[in-house]
Structures are given as structure tokens and as C-alpha cells.
Design a protein around this motif. Structure first.
Motif, PDB file in Angstrom:
ATOM      1  N   VAL A  29       0.839  -1.201   0.000  1.00 31.52           N
ATOM      2  CA  VAL A  29       0.000   0.000   0.000  1.00 31.52           C
ATOM      3  C   VAL A  29       0.877   1.255   0.000  1.00 31.52           C
ATOM      4  O   VAL A  29       0.640   2.204  -0.753  1.00 31.52           O
ATOM      5  N   LYS A  33       0.913   4.124  -3.002  1.00 31.70           N
ATOM      6  CA  LYS A  33       0.574   5.533  -2.798  1.00 31.70           C
ATOM      7  C   LYS A  33       1.740   6.448  -3.174  1.00 31.70           C
ATOM      8  O   LYS A  33       1.547   7.514  -3.769  1.00 31.70           O
ATOM      9  N   ARG A  74      -7.470  -0.139  -0.390  1.00 30.62           N
ATOM     10  CA  ARG A  74      -8.735   0.537  -0.718  1.00 30.62           C
ATOM     11  C   ARG A  74      -8.409   1.961  -1.163  1.00 30.62           C
ATOM     12  O   ARG A  74      -8.082   2.814  -0.338  1.00 30.62           O
ATOM     13  N   HIS A  75      -8.453   2.180  -2.454  1.00 31.15           N
ATOM     14  CA  HIS A  75      -8.123   3.497  -3.007  1.00 31.15           C
ATOM     15  C   HIS A  75      -8.860   3.645  -4.336  1.00 31.15           C
ATOM     16  O   HIS A  75      -8.862   2.714  -5.153  1.00 31.15           O
ATOM     17  N   ARG A  77      -8.167   5.041  -7.009  1.00 34.71           N
ATOM     18  CA  ARG A  77      -7.348   5.027  -8.219  1.00 34.71           C
ATOM     19  C   ARG A  77      -6.513   3.749  -8.350  1.00 34.71           C
ATOM     20  O   ARG A  77      -5.623   3.674  -9.189  1.00 34.71           O
TER      21      ARG A  77
END
Length: 199
Positions: A29, A33, A74-75, A77
């Protein structure tokens, strides 16, 4: 678009983060990001692979890994996909060749950790990876020196761009790559498997 394949609009820049994700964790994650921000990407697709040809041990069941990855990442994009299994590809070079044909109006950027750059010359048709799409390399603890001295880094030294211009990585033709240092976690999938912690 073919059934089960992620949608993508023309002109998008999509980062591809491949791996077994066995299991996915906070380190993945964190890298994702950072890559979205540092490489100026519109989207990132996690390519949950059927298996790693360089590893003798097979991963957990695909659906188990997909479900867990979607729980961890959980994003809006980021898309978690089994597209390699749907394509029937075993090697990254094959996957990239097919994706660039299926999505001709999308610019893909291959994302990898510095540890992967250090051993990239062991990958099947590794030069075609470097020469087909831009590559974004994210440094991991203890792997920076080995990566920078690696065969791939030496051969493609002329194509490396400054971290200062990393957000424009996708603006030029491959071969083109950037190496960025980011604060990283030491978390690994193997450590999580050893603990049996898939919760």
C-alpha cells in the motif's frame, strides 16, 4: 473492452505493480501511494500473478489473494486484477506485450522495487520490459546499492532520468526509467506467511 479486464480511458498513464501478493500488506500500500504521487500516475493496477517463475513455492489460491488484496488496498485510483491469469501470460514481458496491444491508447509504467531491478537480468526477455514501457523503481531498505550497480542499471544508464523529473516519467519513449528513494517499511509477505497472519 474484454470481459473481466479493467477499464481505461485513452490518454491515461497507468502504473503496473506485479507480484504474487501472497499476501498483500501495508508495504504494498505504501509503495502504491508513493508511486501514484511521485510518478504522476492516473491509476495503478495491482497485477496479482498466478505464480512467480523465479520462486519454487506456489502461492495461495488466486481468489484468496485477490480478496485479501482488495481488503488491504482501498483506493479509488487502484484496481486489483487477475489480468495475467486472464491473458494466460507467465512472464512480465509477455504481459506487457499483450497489454500494450489491448490498450493502445494507454501509457503503462512498470513499477518495481529496487530489489527487482537488482535481479532484472534474470527475468525472461528482461530487455524488452525496459524497452517497451517506462519503468519506475522504488528503493527498499538495503537494496539501493545493489540495484544501482546491477546489470540492468548499467546497460540502461543512458535512459535514467533524474528523480526531480520522475513525475514526467511517462512523457518520453522507453527505454526511460527513474529511481526514487522513499521511506519504506521492512514488512514482507514471507514474514506474514510465517506468522500465519492473513487477518
Amino acid at each position: 473492452m474484454m470481459r473481466g479486464f479493467p477499464p481505461a480511458e485513452a490518454g491515461m498513464v497507468i502504473g503496473l505493480l506485479g507480484g504474487s501478493f501472497d499476501p498483500a500488506h501495508a508495504g504494498h500500500v505504501h509503495v502504491t501511494k508513493a508511486a501514484l504521487k511521485r510518478f504522476g500516475l492516473d491509476r495503478i493496477w495491482w497485477l496479482v500473478s498466478p505464480g512467480n517463475p523465479l520462486k519454487s513455492r506456489g502461492p495461495a489460491a488466486m481468489q484468496t489473494r485477490l480478496d485479501f488484496a482488495r481488503k488491504v488496498m482501498r483506493h479509488p485510483r487502484v484496481t486489483i486484477t487477475d489480468i495475467e491469469a486472464r491473458l494466460g501470460t507467465r512472464y512480465t514481458a509477455e504481459t506487457l506485450a499483450k497489454l500494450t496491444r489491448i490498450y493502445p491508447n494507454v501509457t503503462f509504467v512498470w513499477l518495481m522495487g529496487a530489489d527487482n531491478l537488482a535481479q532484472l537480468d534474470q527475468w525472461q526477455d528482461w530487455r524488452s520490459i525496459m524497452e517497451r514501457v517506462p519503468v519506475g523503481v522504488l528503493a527498499r531498505p538495503g537494496e539501493r546499492i545493489a540495484a544501482r550497480l546491477s546489470k540492468a542499471a548499467r546497460i540502461y544508464a543512458h535512459a535514467r532520468i533524474s528523480p526531480y523529473y520522475a513525475r514526467r516519467l511517462a512523457d518520453g519513449q522507453a527505454p526511460r526509467w527513474a529511481f526514487i528513494n522513499i521511506p519504506m517499511t521492512d514488512m514482507s509477505s514471507s514474514a506474514i506467511r510465517a506468522r500465519g497472519d492473513w487477518s
